[in-house]
Design a protein around this motif. Structure first.
Motif, PDB file in Angstrom:
ATOM      1  N   VAL A 107       4.337   5.461   1.225  1.00 57.49           N
ATOM      2  CA  VAL A 107       3.863   4.400   0.335  1.00 57.49           C
ATOM      3  C   VAL A 107       3.295   5.028  -0.935  1.00 57.49           C
ATOM      4  O   VAL A 107       2.391   5.869  -0.856  1.00 57.49           O
ATOM      5  CB  VAL A 107       2.791   3.539   1.031  1.00 57.49           C
ATOM      6  CG1 VAL A 107       2.240   2.485   0.071  1.00 57.49           C
ATOM      7  CG2 VAL A 107       3.367   2.874   2.280  1.00 57.49           C
ATOM      8  N   PRO A 108       3.759   4.668  -2.110  1.00 54.16           N
ATOM      9  CA  PRO A 108       3.235   5.240  -3.365  1.00 54.16           C
ATOM     10  C   PRO A 108       1.745   4.934  -3.536  1.00 54.16           C
ATOM     11  O   PRO A 108       1.243   3.901  -3.080  1.00 54.16           O
ATOM     12  CB  PRO A 108       4.070   4.542  -4.449  1.00 54.16           C
ATOM     13  CG  PRO A 108       5.300   4.077  -3.745  1.00 54.16           C
ATOM     14  CD  PRO A 108       4.883   3.745  -2.355  1.00 54.16           C
ATOM     15  N   ASP A 109       1.035   5.844  -4.203  1.00 52.21           N
ATOM     16  CA  ASP A 109      -0.407   5.695  -4.371  1.00 52.21           C
ATOM     17  C   ASP A 109      -0.791   4.431  -5.129  1.00 52.21           C
ATOM     18  O   ASP A 109      -1.834   3.830  -4.869  1.00 52.21           O
ATOM     19  CB  ASP A 109      -0.975   6.922  -5.102  1.00 52.21           C
ATOM     20  CG  ASP A 109      -0.878   8.187  -4.256  1.00 52.21           C
ATOM     21  OD1 ASP A 109      -0.746   8.049  -3.019  1.00 52.21           O
ATOM     22  OD2 ASP A 109      -0.935   9.283  -4.826  1.00 52.21           O
ATOM     23  N   ASP A 110       0.048   4.014  -6.063  1.00 51.36           N
ATOM     24  CA  ASP A 110      -0.315   2.851  -6.861  1.00 51.36           C
ATOM     25  C   ASP A 110      -0.082   1.525  -6.134  1.00 51.36           C
ATOM     26  O   ASP A 110      -0.369   0.460  -6.670  1.00 51.36           O
ATOM     27  CB  ASP A 110       0.457   2.860  -8.186  1.00 51.36           C
ATOM     28  CG  ASP A 110       1.964   2.827  -7.973  1.00 51.36           C
ATOM     29  OD1 ASP A 110       2.420   3.138  -6.841  1.00 51.36           O
ATOM     30  OD2 ASP A 110       2.698   2.486  -8.918  1.00 51.36           O
ATOM     31  N   ARG A 111       0.428   1.603  -4.903  1.00 49.97           N
ATOM     32  CA  ARG A 111       0.676   0.382  -4.137  1.00 49.97           C
ATOM     33  C   ARG A 111      -0.079   0.362  -2.809  1.00 49.97           C
ATOM     34  O   ARG A 111       0.219  -0.444  -1.926  1.00 49.97           O
ATOM     35  CB  ARG A 111       2.180   0.229  -3.873  1.00 49.97           C
ATOM     36  CG  ARG A 111       3.018   0.154  -5.139  1.00 49.97           C
ATOM     37  CD  ARG A 111       4.492   0.045  -4.810  1.00 49.97           C
ATOM     38  NE  ARG A 111       5.310   0.162  -6.032  1.00 49.97           N
ATOM     39  CZ  ARG A 111       6.641   0.194  -6.030  1.00 49.97           C
ATOM     40  NH1 ARG A 111       7.302   0.116  -4.892  1.00 49.97           N
ATOM     41  NH2 ARG A 111       7.297   0.307  -7.165  1.00 49.97           N
ATOM     42  N   TYR A 136      -1.676  -3.033  -1.534  1.00 49.36           N
ATOM     43  CA  TYR A 136      -0.814  -4.014  -0.891  1.00 49.36           C
ATOM     44  C   TYR A 136      -0.543  -3.627   0.577  1.00 49.36           C
ATOM     45  O   TYR A 136      -0.582  -4.476   1.462  1.00 49.36           O
ATOM     46  CB  TYR A 136       0.502  -4.151  -1.666  1.00 49.36           C
ATOM     47  CG  TYR A 136       0.312  -4.508  -3.116  1.00 49.36           C
ATOM     48  CD1 TYR A 136      -0.106  -5.782  -3.493  1.00 49.36           C
ATOM     49  CD2 TYR A 136       0.542  -3.572  -4.122  1.00 49.36           C
ATOM     50  CE1 TYR A 136      -0.283  -6.109  -4.825  1.00 49.36           C
ATOM     51  CE2 TYR A 136       0.365  -3.888  -5.455  1.00 49.36           C
ATOM     52  CZ  TYR A 136      -0.052  -5.161  -5.804  1.00 49.36           C
ATOM     53  OH  TYR A 136      -0.243  -5.489  -7.127  1.00 49.36           O
ATOM     54  N   TYR A 137      -0.253  -2.345   0.762  1.00 49.05           N
ATOM     55  CA  TYR A 137       0.071  -1.936   2.136  1.00 49.05           C
ATOM     56  C   TYR A 137      -1.171  -1.956   3.026  1.00 49.05           C
ATOM     57  O   TYR A 137      -1.065  -2.265   4.217  1.00 49.05           O
ATOM     58  CB  TYR A 137       0.710  -0.543   2.162  1.00 49.05           C
ATOM     59  CG  TYR A 137       1.325  -0.239   3.512  1.00 49.05           C
ATOM     60  CD1 TYR A 137       2.549  -0.790   3.866  1.00 49.05           C
ATOM     61  CD2 TYR A 137       0.659   0.556   4.436  1.00 49.05           C
ATOM     62  CE1 TYR A 137       3.103  -0.554   5.115  1.00 49.05           C
ATOM     63  CE2 TYR A 137       1.204   0.805   5.683  1.00 49.05           C
ATOM     64  CZ  TYR A 137       2.424   0.248   6.025  1.00 49.05           C
ATOM     65  OH  TYR A 137       2.969   0.475   7.264  1.00 49.05           O
ATOM     66  N   SER A 138      -2.344  -1.647   2.476  1.00 49.80           N
ATOM     67  CA  SER A 138      -3.576  -1.725   3.264  1.00 49.80           C
ATOM     68  C   SER A 138      -3.821  -3.157   3.727  1.00 49.80           C
ATOM     69  O   SER A 138      -4.206  -3.397   4.880  1.00 49.80           O
ATOM     70  CB  SER A 138      -4.761  -1.222   2.440  1.00 49.80           C
ATOM     71  OG  SER A 138      -4.692   0.170   2.248  1.00 49.80           O
ATOM     72  N   GLY A 139      -3.604  -4.111   2.804  1.00 51.60           N
ATOM     73  CA  GLY A 139      -3.760  -5.517   3.181  1.00 51.60           C
ATOM     74  C   GLY A 139      -2.786  -5.919   4.278  1.00 51.60           C
ATOM     75  O   GLY A 139      -3.154  -6.618   5.239  1.00 51.60           O
ATOM     76  N   PHE A 140      -1.529  -5.461   4.156  1.00 53.67           N
ATOM     77  CA  PHE A 140      -0.545  -5.742   5.200  1.00 53.67           C
ATOM     78  C   PHE A 140      -0.956  -5.115   6.531  1.00 53.67           C
ATOM     79  O   PHE A 140      -0.805  -5.738   7.597  1.00 53.67           O
ATOM     80  CB  PHE A 140       0.827  -5.212   4.779  1.00 53.67           C
ATOM     81  CG  PHE A 140       1.808  -5.143   5.916  1.00 53.67           C
ATOM     82  CD1 PHE A 140       2.440  -6.285   6.375  1.00 53.67           C
ATOM     83  CD2 PHE A 140       2.090  -3.928   6.535  1.00 53.67           C
ATOM     84  CE1 PHE A 140       3.336  -6.222   7.431  1.00 53.67           C
ATOM     85  CE2 PHE A 140       2.972  -3.857   7.588  1.00 53.67           C
ATOM     86  CZ  PHE A 140       3.603  -5.010   8.040  1.00 53.67           C
ATOM     87  N   THR A 141      -1.465  -3.879   6.477  1.00 52.59           N
ATOM     88  CA  THR A 141      -1.879  -3.197   7.701  1.00 52.59           C
ATOM     89  C   THR A 141      -2.970  -3.971   8.421  1.00 52.59           C
ATOM     90  O   THR A 141      -2.959  -4.093   9.653  1.00 52.59           O
ATOM     91  CB  THR A 141      -2.369  -1.774   7.380  1.00 52.59           C
ATOM     92  OG1 THR A 141      -1.330  -1.050   6.727  1.00 52.59           O
ATOM     93  CG2 THR A 141      -2.781  -1.042   8.646  1.00 52.59           C
TER      94      THR A 141
END
Length: 421
Positions: A160-164, A167-172
């Motif tokens: 997962v790119p650092d600038d995103r 979004y992925y933390s929220g999904f997790t």
């Protein structure tokens, strides 16, 4: 003896922990200025005191679990254990500059629970009893849940790119909560039998003696994942007694004996729910203060040394698992492997599936991300561990060889940690 005096006597470990926390307020700076050796000694003492305090918190969580029943009992048990771990992690993150502390702690906890606790318990239990039965549905369910949770939260983030990462933390967070909600429903719903095992009642001869080769410690009692600690702490002696007492009574089934024993075990502790809640809250606060001092002493003691970077993570994982280690070993030696599976695999799953969303939420709130993606070595160790667990926990019986394979993996984890990998 008054109720208050009796309570103070029972909670002497927690009182000692509170006194140590108060003493640290006055002597912290003196000890920090006394050198690395003194700081490390003080950290070791605080670790021991935190373990004592966390044991009392776990005990009262078990009492509440008995009183309120499922699903709330399950939630209390898991949340109380995870609360201690998350609080220690949050405090240590404030004083530590390591961005991998959370990742390393979760990884260490999984290695300790599956390879350390399960491996040693299956090894010792297998040497004493040979093949030890359990419900293979539980091992399969735990394994696939742990693999999914760790894959989503600790392997995929590498890509997962650092600038995103927001979004992925929220999904997790959403994914972990959804997984836990479904798992909790399975625990207490129509699939609760996945996590229990009914042991065969000992056969009786005409004179009441047990024949050679009969199961010596068996009892027809379902061992529920919702209360693994209470089941082995309260049940072993009382269950065997109840089974023997009902052995010559027609119409009394193992299930009825089990329910009677569990009810009597729950009623035997007359500690009120309010007292247990109060002790848990006080214990968590005391552990928080002790963890803050421990982090300071550990940082000071390890500063400038060649200590492994993941040592603090291993310490946090060990503190969290301490109340479960002896319980699992006692269960294995009493030939109750289902308890061991529930404790070791259940603790691993709870650590991943509950700690990750809380820490991810803290990162989103503070805006300070930390590294969750595992290193290649950690990823390989986790994959090997879960593959070996899937093979070993597939047939409903464990033995000493299977225990040894996990324990060797645990020794490998310790060696890699010492080498700084």
């Amino acid at each position: 003896m008054t109720d208050l005096a009796l309570l103070l006597k029972e909670e002497k470990s927690l009182i000692l922990a509170a006194l140590v926390a108060i003493a640290c307020i006055f002597v912290e700076h003196s000890l920090l200025g006394a050198g690395h050796i003194v700081s490390l000694f003080a950290a070791a003492v605080l670790i021991a005191v935190i373990v004592l305090a966390s044991t009392r918190v776990a005990h009262h969580a078990e009492i509440l679990a008995h009183k309120v029943g499922d699903p709330y009992g399950t939630m209390i048990l898991t949340l109380s254990a995870v609360a201690v771990e998350v609080m220690i992690l949050a405090i240590m993150l404030g004083s530590s500059s390591s961005p991998t502390l959370v990742r390393d702690t979760i990884y260490s906890a999984v290695m300790l629970d599956i390879n350390g606790i399960l491996g040693l318990a299956a090894l010792l239990g297998g040497l004493r009893h040979g093949e030890q039965p359990y419900n293979d549905n539980s091992g399969k369910t735990y394994g696939v849940m742990i693999l999914t949770a760790m894959g989503i939260s600790m392997i995929v983030p590498e890509f997962v790119p650092d600038d995103r990462w927001h979004y992925y933390s929220g999904f997790t967070i959403v994914a972990m909560v959804a997984l836990y909600a479904l798992f909790l429903k399975m625990q207490v719903g129509p699939h609760s039998y996945f996590f229990s095992y009914s042991y065969t009642k000992p056969r009786q001869t005409s004179r009441g003696a047990q024949p050679v080769g009969a199961v010596t410690n068996a009892a027809a009692v379902p061992l529920s994942v919702s209360s693994p600690l209470a089941a082995i702490n309260a049940a072993p002696h009382s269950v065997d007694t109840a089974v023997r007492a009902s052995g010559d009574q027609p119409g009394v089934t193992g299930g009825e004996v089990a329910h009677t024993v569990q009810d009597s075990a729950a009623d035997s502790d007359d500690t009120s729910a309010a007292v247990s809640i109060g002790v848990i809250l006080v214990g968590v606060v005391v552990i928080g203060f002790l963890a803050e001092f421990m982090a300071a002493f550990l940082d000071s003691g390890l500063e400038g040394t060649a200590a492994p970077p993941a040592l603090m993570a291993v310490v946090v994982a060990l503190i969290s698992a301490a109340p479960e280690i002896l319980t699992a070993l006692r269960a294995a030696l009493r030939n109750r492997m289902q308890n061991v599976i529930n404790i070791a695999m259940g603790a691993s799953l709870s650590t991943v599936i509950l700690t990750v969303p809380v820490m991810e939420a803290i990162a989103l709130y503070t805006g300070q991300p930390f590294i969750m993606a595992m290193t290649p070595v950690q990823t390989v160790m986790v994959v090997i561990t879960l593959v070996v667990a899937a093979i070993n926990l597939n047939d409903g019986e464990t033995n000493a060889i299977e225990g040894m394979t996990h324990f060797v993996l645990f020794a490998t984890f310790i060696m890699l940690t010492v080498l700084g990998l």
